[in-house]
Design a protein around this motif. Structure first.
Motif, PDB file in Angstrom:
ATOM      1  N   HIS A  49     -51.224  66.769 -88.703  1.00 41.19           N
ATOM      2  CA  HIS A  49     -50.168  65.874 -89.165  1.00 41.19           C
ATOM      3  C   HIS A  49     -49.921  64.757 -88.152  1.00 41.19           C
ATOM      4  O   HIS A  49     -49.684  63.608 -88.526  1.00 41.19           O
ATOM      5  N   LEU A  50     -49.981  65.120 -86.876  1.00 41.39           N
ATOM      6  CA  LEU A  50     -49.748  64.128 -85.825  1.00 41.39           C
ATOM      7  C   LEU A  50     -50.878  63.116 -85.772  1.00 41.39           C
ATOM      8  O   LEU A  50     -50.644  61.923 -85.528  1.00 41.39           O
ATOM      9  N   TYR A  51     -52.121  63.581 -85.982  1.00 41.59           N
ATOM     10  CA  TYR A  51     -53.245  62.643 -86.040  1.00 41.59           C
ATOM     11  C   TYR A  51     -53.027  61.605 -87.137  1.00 41.59           C
ATOM     12  O   TYR A  51     -53.244  60.402 -86.941  1.00 41.59           O
ATOM     13  N   LEU A  52     -52.622  62.085 -88.307  1.00 39.50           N
ATOM     14  CA  LEU A  52     -52.464  61.183 -89.452  1.00 39.50           C
ATOM     15  C   LEU A  52     -51.296  60.226 -89.262  1.00 39.50           C
ATOM     16  O   LEU A  52     -51.322  59.092 -89.743  1.00 39.50           O
ATOM     17  N   ALA A  53     -50.257  60.695 -88.566  1.00 38.74           N
ATOM     18  CA  ALA A  53     -49.070  59.860 -88.354  1.00 38.74           C
ATOM     19  C   ALA A  53     -49.283  58.798 -87.283  1.00 38.74           C
ATOM     20  O   ALA A  53     -48.615  57.761 -87.283  1.00 38.74           O
ATOM     21  N   ALA A  54     -50.214  59.045 -86.357  1.00 39.42           N
ATOM     22  CA  ALA A  54     -50.379  58.172 -85.192  1.00 39.42           C
ATOM     23  C   ALA A  54     -51.182  56.913 -85.517  1.00 39.42           C
ATOM     24  O   ALA A  54     -52.064  56.918 -86.381  1.00 39.42           O
ATOM     25  N   ASP A  55     -50.875  55.859 -84.773  1.00 40.49           N
ATOM     26  CA  ASP A  55     -51.667  54.633 -84.827  1.00 40.49           C
ATOM     27  C   ASP A  55     -52.652  54.557 -83.669  1.00 40.49           C
ATOM     28  O   ASP A  55     -53.651  53.825 -83.746  1.00 40.49           O
ATOM     29  N   LEU A  56     -52.364  55.291 -82.599  1.00 44.94           N
ATOM     30  CA  LEU A  56     -53.209  55.284 -81.403  1.00 44.94           C
ATOM     31  C   LEU A  56     -53.132  56.649 -80.736  1.00 44.94           C
ATOM     32  O   LEU A  56     -52.037  57.210 -80.613  1.00 44.94           O
ATOM     33  N   LEU A  57     -54.262  57.182 -80.320  1.00 46.14           N
ATOM     34  CA  LEU A  57     -54.305  58.415 -79.544  1.00 46.14           C
ATOM     35  C   LEU A  57     -54.579  58.095 -78.087  1.00 46.14           C
ATOM     36  O   LEU A  57     -55.498  57.332 -77.767  1.00 46.14           O
ATOM     37  N   ILE A  58     -53.773  58.698 -77.188  1.00 51.03           N
ATOM     38  CA  ILE A  58     -54.072  58.691 -75.761  1.00 51.03           C
ATOM     39  C   ILE A  58     -54.271  60.134 -75.346  1.00 51.03           C
ATOM     40  O   ILE A  58     -53.410  60.989 -75.575  1.00 51.03           O
ATOM     41  N   THR A  59     -55.416  60.423 -74.750  1.00 49.44           N
ATOM     42  CA  THR A  59     -55.681  61.760 -74.249  1.00 49.44           C
ATOM     43  C   THR A  59     -56.419  61.645 -72.930  1.00 49.44           C
ATOM     44  O   THR A  59     -56.528  60.570 -72.354  1.00 49.44           O
ATOM     45  N   ASP A  60     -56.895  62.782 -72.425  1.00 51.99           N
ATOM     46  CA  ASP A  60     -57.665  62.753 -71.189  1.00 51.99           C
ATOM     47  C   ASP A  60     -58.969  63.522 -71.388  1.00 51.99           C
ATOM     48  O   ASP A  60     -59.981  62.947 -71.750  1.00 51.99           O
ATOM     49  N   TYR A  61     -58.927  64.854 -71.173  1.00 49.13           N
ATOM     50  CA  TYR A  61     -60.127  65.674 -71.299  1.00 49.13           C
ATOM     51  C   TYR A  61     -60.007  66.660 -72.454  1.00 49.13           C
ATOM     52  O   TYR A  61     -60.823  67.550 -72.607  1.00 49.13           O
ATOM     53  N   SER A  62     -58.974  66.513 -73.246  1.00 52.61           N
ATOM     54  CA  SER A  62     -58.762  67.388 -74.389  1.00 52.61           C
ATOM     55  C   SER A  62     -59.794  67.096 -75.473  1.00 52.61           C
ATOM     56  O   SER A  62     -60.232  65.950 -75.645  1.00 52.61           O
ATOM     57  N   SER A  63     -60.121  68.116 -76.239  1.00 55.91           N
ATOM     58  CA  SER A  63     -61.085  67.938 -77.332  1.00 55.91           C
ATOM     59  C   SER A  63     -60.463  67.284 -78.554  1.00 55.91           C
ATOM     60  O   SER A  63     -61.149  67.075 -79.560  1.00 55.91           O
ATOM     61  N   VAL A  64     -59.181  66.933 -78.495  1.00 55.35           N
ATOM     62  CA  VAL A  64     -58.523  66.373 -79.678  1.00 55.35           C
ATOM     63  C   VAL A  64     -59.217  65.106 -80.176  1.00 55.35           C
ATOM     64  O   VAL A  64     -59.193  64.817 -81.382  1.00 55.35           O
ATOM     65  N   PHE A  65     -59.839  64.357 -79.279  1.00 59.71           N
ATOM     66  CA  PHE A  65     -60.415  63.082 -79.704  1.00 59.71           C
ATOM     67  C   PHE A  65     -61.608  63.262 -80.628  1.00 59.71           C
ATOM     68  O   PHE A  65     -61.923  62.370 -81.432  1.00 59.71           O
ATOM     69  N   PHE A  66     -62.294  64.416 -80.552  1.00 56.19           N
ATOM     70  CA  PHE A  66     -63.414  64.651 -81.461  1.00 56.19           C
ATOM     71  C   PHE A  66     -62.921  64.713 -82.910  1.00 56.19           C
ATOM     72  O   PHE A  66     -63.603  64.241 -83.828  1.00 56.19           O
ATOM     73  N   ASP A  67     -61.763  65.320 -83.130  1.00 55.66           N
ATOM     74  CA  ASP A  67     -61.201  65.415 -84.475  1.00 55.66           C
ATOM     75  C   ASP A  67     -60.544  64.103 -84.894  1.00 55.66           C
ATOM     76  O   ASP A  67     -60.691  63.651 -86.032  1.00 55.66           O
ATOM     77  N   TYR A  68     -59.811  63.499 -83.976  1.00 57.63           N
ATOM     78  CA  TYR A  68     -59.125  62.236 -84.284  1.00 57.63           C
ATOM     79  C   TYR A  68     -60.127  61.151 -84.678  1.00 57.63           C
ATOM     80  O   TYR A  68     -59.813  60.276 -85.504  1.00 57.63           O
TER      81      TYR A  68
END
Length: 442
Positions: A327-346
């Motif tokens: 839900h947070l991915y869909l709501a966001a306009d920009l992702l900021i992360t570091d070494y988390s794997s979240v960016f592969f899904d985003y």
């Protein structure tokens, strides 16, 4: 044992084992043997129910991730109309009422019941269920029988090294040898280990040492069911999510999702878990961006400490406890992360992202190390805090989904077509047929 007493004992155990490695090894060996024997005694003579499946996400912490996606697909499939589904939660009672309904759990589904994590009821469920669907390893002392099917969905494509690929010293709770042992136990138990890509399959194979032990067939490379929702989400879904989060009242402000990972060398002595030291001055960020942006802060599920953003109300919202990160991915306009794997899904959403790696050298050379070259990342790397605001503005103004971004998705998310859950379910049923059913434990 009352929950409060159990919780106090668990916290004391984590504190002791985190501080004294030798004592930790002795205690863990004793606890492992004792709990393993107890589990076998409690489930002795248990009959496997071929129409029963148990689901657990992050050791009972939430109703989310691939187990949720698989379960929800099974609920709509006529083949499972007479099955029993069991969900494992910490604080299971909440999911039987208003809280369960608020996080989307089907509280009225007569086929579904909930049990408390790490209790006799939990062990009894595992003792009878034909199918186990987890995304973060089953307890070490619990072993499936030969006729049971256990799928380890895992919870992300790896950037940072895992298991047998580690060489930099483990973490504050586990030596390298202890980490290796955990992955060895996983390998012994798993029927399948879910993979979203050839890249992930290669890394999972080495992390769990599958080839050496002739377990390559355990890899199920079909995509991540949790990402089906991202692929199939409609504008109406996005609007409903933004309204639920209160983002529909922002007056056109953009939404930044900040989702850093945990650090293996940061430990909380009070909580008995990992902690996270914020590497970002939110006051400076607020002064620069408050008129145009809001920030959703999402801590890693292993982080025990709580964050107080009361002084940043209206600019920073702590969504660490929000049940479904999709839900947070869909709501966001920009992702900021570091070494988390979240960016592969985003990345499936083709939206802009950037990587705030203020401790890059230490993380790369002293803590974990990486599986891929950072030059492949589909967004800029920012190492200095003073460069973050300009990078945010640039990321939001430039075209994000360029040739490099497309190449990234082709390599790391080639199977995300919205039907991964169907493929997993078919594979589980096929495995169940191969394994047959034994009436009771030998």
């Amino acid at each position: 044992m009352k929950k409060s007493v159990r919780g106090a004992l668990q916290q004391a155990y984590r504190q002791v084992t985190g501080r004294f490695p030798a004592t930790r090894r002795l205690l863990r060996a004793a606890v492992f043997q004792g709990t393993k024997l107890t589990y076998r005694l409690r489930t002795a003579g248990a009959r496997t129910n071929p129409k029963q499946a148990v689901f657990c996400t992050f050791s009972g912490q939430s109703y989310s991730d691939s187990p949720k996606a698989i379960y929800e697909r099974m609920r709509t499939d006529p083949r499972f109309q007479d099955w029993e589904f069991i969900w494992v939660f910490k604080g299971a009672e909440r999911y039987r009422g208003a809280y369960g309904a608020s996080v989307g759990f089907p509280v009225e589904d007569r086929r579904t019941r909930v049990v408390e994590y790490f209790t006799p009821a939990y062990e009894a469920a595992l003792g009878t269920a034909k199918y186990w669907v987890f995304n973060y390893r089953v307890n070490e002392y619990i072993y499936p029988r030969a006729d049971q099917v256990y799928i380890e969905c895992w919870h992300g494509t790896p950037l940072k090294r895992l298991g047998h690929d580690l060489s930099l010293g483990g973490n504050v709770y586990n030596s390298l040898e202890e980490v290796f042992r955990k992955f060895d136990l996983d390998r012994e138990k798993m029927t399948y280990l879910l993979s979203p890509s050839p890249f992930a399959s290669e890394k999972f194979s080495s992390a769990w040492d599958l080839q050496k032990h002739h377990r390559e067939s355990a890899l199920l490379e079909v995509g991540y069911p949790r990402n089906d929702f991202l692929v199939n989400a409609t504008p109406r879904d996005v609007a409903a999510i933004r309204a639920r989060l209160g983002l529909d009242r922002l007056g056109g402000k953009k939404v930044i999702l900040y989702a850093p990972t945990w650090r293996d060398n940061q430990r909380s002595t009070e909580e008995g878990g990992f902690t996270y030291a914020l590497g970002l001055d939110f006051q400076k960020l607020r002064q620069a961006l408050e008129e145009e942006y809001v920030v959703l802060f999402r801590a890693h599920y292993l982080v025990a400490n709580q964050f107080d953003f009361a002084s940043f109300e209206g600019f920073v919202c702590d969504v660490s406890g929000y049940p479904d990160i999709n839900h947070l991915y869909l709501a966001a306009d920009l992702l900021i992360t570091d070494y988390s794997s979240v960016f592969f899904d985003y990345a499936i959403l083709h939206k802009p992202m950037l990587f705030y790696m203020y401790d890059l050298a230490a993380y790369r050379d002293e803590i974990r190390g990486f599986y891929m070259g950072l030059e492949e990342l589909p967004g800029p790397i920012v190492e200095r805090e003073e460069d973050l605001v300009p990078a945010i503005r640039e990321a939001m103004s430039a075209a994000a989904y360029d040739e490099k971004y497309r190449a990234f998705c082709a390599k790391f998310a080639p199977l995300e077509d919205g039907h991964a859950a169907d493929r997993v379910i078919d594979a589980l049923l096929a495995a169940g047929e191969r394994k047959g059913n034994r009436e009771e434990r030998p």
